[in-house]
Design a protein around this motif. Sequence first.
Motif, PDB file in Angstrom:
ATOM      1  N   ARG A   1       0.811  -1.213   0.000  1.00  0.00           N
ATOM      2  CA  ARG A   1       0.000   0.000   0.000  1.00  0.00           C
ATOM      3  C   ARG A   1       0.848   1.267   0.000  1.00  0.00           C
ATOM      4  N   VAL A   2       1.981   1.244   0.705  1.00  0.00           N
ATOM      5  CA  VAL A   2       2.787   2.460   0.826  1.00  0.00           C
ATOM      6  C   VAL A   2       3.734   2.542  -0.371  1.00  0.00           C
ATOM      7  N   GLY A   3       3.412   3.402  -1.307  1.00  0.00           N
ATOM      8  CA  GLY A   3       4.259   3.533  -2.484  1.00  0.00           C
ATOM      9  C   GLY A   3       4.056   2.384  -3.438  1.00  0.00           C
ATOM     10  N   PRO A   4       4.679   2.434  -4.626  1.00  0.00           N
ATOM     11  CA  PRO A   4       4.508   1.360  -5.587  1.00  0.00           C
ATOM     12  C   PRO A   4       5.018   0.041  -5.020  1.00  0.00           C
ATOM     13  N   LEU A   5       4.202  -0.989  -5.060  1.00  0.00           N
ATOM     14  CA  LEU A   5       4.541  -2.315  -4.539  1.00  0.00           C
ATOM     15  C   LEU A   5       4.865  -2.295  -3.049  1.00  0.00           C
ATOM     16  N   GLY A   6       4.484  -1.200  -2.382  1.00  0.00           N
ATOM     17  CA  GLY A   6       4.794  -1.104  -0.956  1.00  0.00           C
ATOM     18  C   GLY A   6       6.239  -0.794  -0.665  1.00  0.00           C
ATOM     19  N   LEU A   7       6.950  -0.272  -1.667  1.00  0.00           N
ATOM     20  CA  LEU A   7       8.395  -0.086  -1.499  1.00  0.00           C
ATOM     21  C   LEU A   7       8.750   0.973  -0.460  1.00  0.00           C
ATOM     22  N   LEU A   8       7.811   1.837  -0.109  1.00  0.00           N
ATOM     23  CA  LEU A   8       8.124   2.859   0.892  1.00  0.00           C
ATOM     24  C   LEU A   8       7.740   2.413   2.303  1.00  0.00           C
ATOM     25  N   GLN A   9       7.294   1.171   2.415  1.00  0.00           N
ATOM     26  CA  GLN A   9       6.867   0.647   3.709  1.00  0.00           C
ATOM     27  C   GLN A   9       7.924   0.816   4.806  1.00  0.00           C
ATOM     28  N   PRO A  10       9.215   0.496   4.521  1.00  0.00           N
ATOM     29  CA  PRO A  10      10.212   0.667   5.590  1.00  0.00           C
ATOM     30  C   PRO A  10      10.244   2.083   6.137  1.00  0.00           C
ATOM     31  N   PHE A  11      10.067   3.085   5.276  1.00  0.00           N
ATOM     32  CA  PHE A  11      10.125   4.462   5.749  1.00  0.00           C
ATOM     33  C   PHE A  11       8.907   4.778   6.612  1.00  0.00           C
ATOM     34  N   ALA A  12       7.768   4.252   6.210  1.00  0.00           N
ATOM     35  CA  ALA A  12       6.581   4.422   7.045  1.00  0.00           C
ATOM     36  C   ALA A  12       6.823   3.823   8.425  1.00  0.00           C
ATOM     37  N   ASP A  13       7.457   2.650   8.454  1.00  0.00           N
ATOM     38  CA  ASP A  13       7.759   2.015   9.734  1.00  0.00           C
ATOM     39  C   ASP A  13       8.706   2.867  10.552  1.00  0.00           C
ATOM     40  N   VAL A  14       9.717   3.416   9.871  1.00  0.00           N
ATOM     41  CA  VAL A  14      10.703   4.241  10.584  1.00  0.00           C
ATOM     42  C   VAL A  14      10.020   5.440  11.220  1.00  0.00           C
TER      43      VAL A  14
END
Lengths: 355, 163
Positions: A63-76
């Motif tokens: 959900r976060v970014g294309p293919l969820g690629l920004l997920q780590p940053f959301a977690d951070v």
Amino acid sequence: MWQAFVDLIHQLIPWFDGGLADVVIILIKGVALILPLIIMMAYMTYAERKVIGYMQLRIGPNRVGPLGLLQPFADVFKMMFKEIIFPSKANIYLFLLAPILAFVPAVAIWAVIPMGEGFYITDLDVSLLYVLAIGSVGVYGIILAGWASNSKYPLLGALRSASMLVSYEIVIGFVVVTVVMIAGSVNLNTIVSDQSGGIWNWYWIPLFPMMIVFWISALAETNRAPFDVVEGESEIVGGTHVEYSGMCFALFFMAEYINMIMMAALAVLMFFGGWHSPFEGVPYLEAWFAFVPDIMWLLAKMSFFLFLYLWIRATFPRYRYDQIMRLCWKVFLPLTIIWIFAVALMTQLEIGPWF
Amino acid sequence: MIKKVKKLVKDFGLSEIRAGMKITAKQLVTDKITVQFPEERTPISPRFRGLHALRRYPNGEERCIACKLCEAVCPANAITIESEMRDDGTRRTTQYDIDLFKCIFCGFCEEACPVDAIVETHIFDYAFESREGSIIDKEGLLAIGDENEKAIGQARAEDSKYR
């Protein structure tokens, strides 16, 4: 290129007779190492969720970014803005010291890990011993966290981890001995350059059982499934992590993943020829792949081992505690000792290209 | 003895571990069955019991005649009805409230209704922003009915031959 860079720094900071320049160079080296490491760690968490999701017929974060690629940053960002809660009767100094004590050794080990021909922070002559020594300091972070939390589950987790990590350190120590026997050196650079000359010169062939033993012990050392009794979500909630929140928890998390990457690097350096191309000595292929920088080979091999971490986690249920101990003391330890003698024999008889 | 050796070979050959990892590796590349919910939806039966709605006749007159059968049959006492005589002599509701916190979505109100006024739609992804929001009044129910009349009618038509 590196030397030119050092000269440039020395020219830019001419005062202090180069003393300050050296400090600046060390700082730059440190940042140049830690930043990619943290990004690798962040995307390791993403890869973990994605791969395990795929293995469980799910698709993981998307959900976060294309293919969820920004997920780590959301977690951070989530971690950074969370409140750090201190248990009311905990020892706050030790409580805060524990995550630091877990994180610092995990990063400090990387000072001696060579990532390419002449591409390292320090060329320590006893780098393998340094890795073992600093690696065992990380245990204190977990034990301290368990004790300082002043809570039942963390204490149980810490006690489980204490004996498990110490036991498997012995096994890893013996495995390292076999590697050292073949290479004749405890310097990781020497060990890797000794493996040059194609896939048949790597140590995984004479040390095949040791490689498997090392890898399973590495799983235990980094508290990964199926040896994650320290966390044991279904038994002791979250083990040592129970009372930690926000960045304190994130430090433990980062330490775990950086240790995973370190173990993968160590496995590659010791058994799979480090940064050497697998096509060395193969006609045509060697020339075709000559353009690939040596660090890419190291990273590619490491990625396989990191994938193996996730693959194993998705496949196996958690070991029971006494079975973990049995595996260590009754299976791995005798096996490694036998193999030490086997390697000694092979060294004397000079079998194959390794000795 | 031979059995022991066989077991030893099997254990040290990691056969069980390899078998397990083969399975997960196979799962890794098979098609995923996840339904991406807001964009994709799973098929819903015409009998699905979701959010309530009050229907109208094609001429715009509301169907509900305030017989209070639904209020009587409701096992959760979620329905409150007040009625009055209108100027044209027909009985209509002045109040028709459904408390969605009480409602158990059994569909009895729908079954009891003699004029097919109260129905349960296929809407299941709704939310309230306050506790009071759980009570839907007559205007709200009629609005839901007006919005989804087509889907409601279609669901009734599909299900009618089994009734």
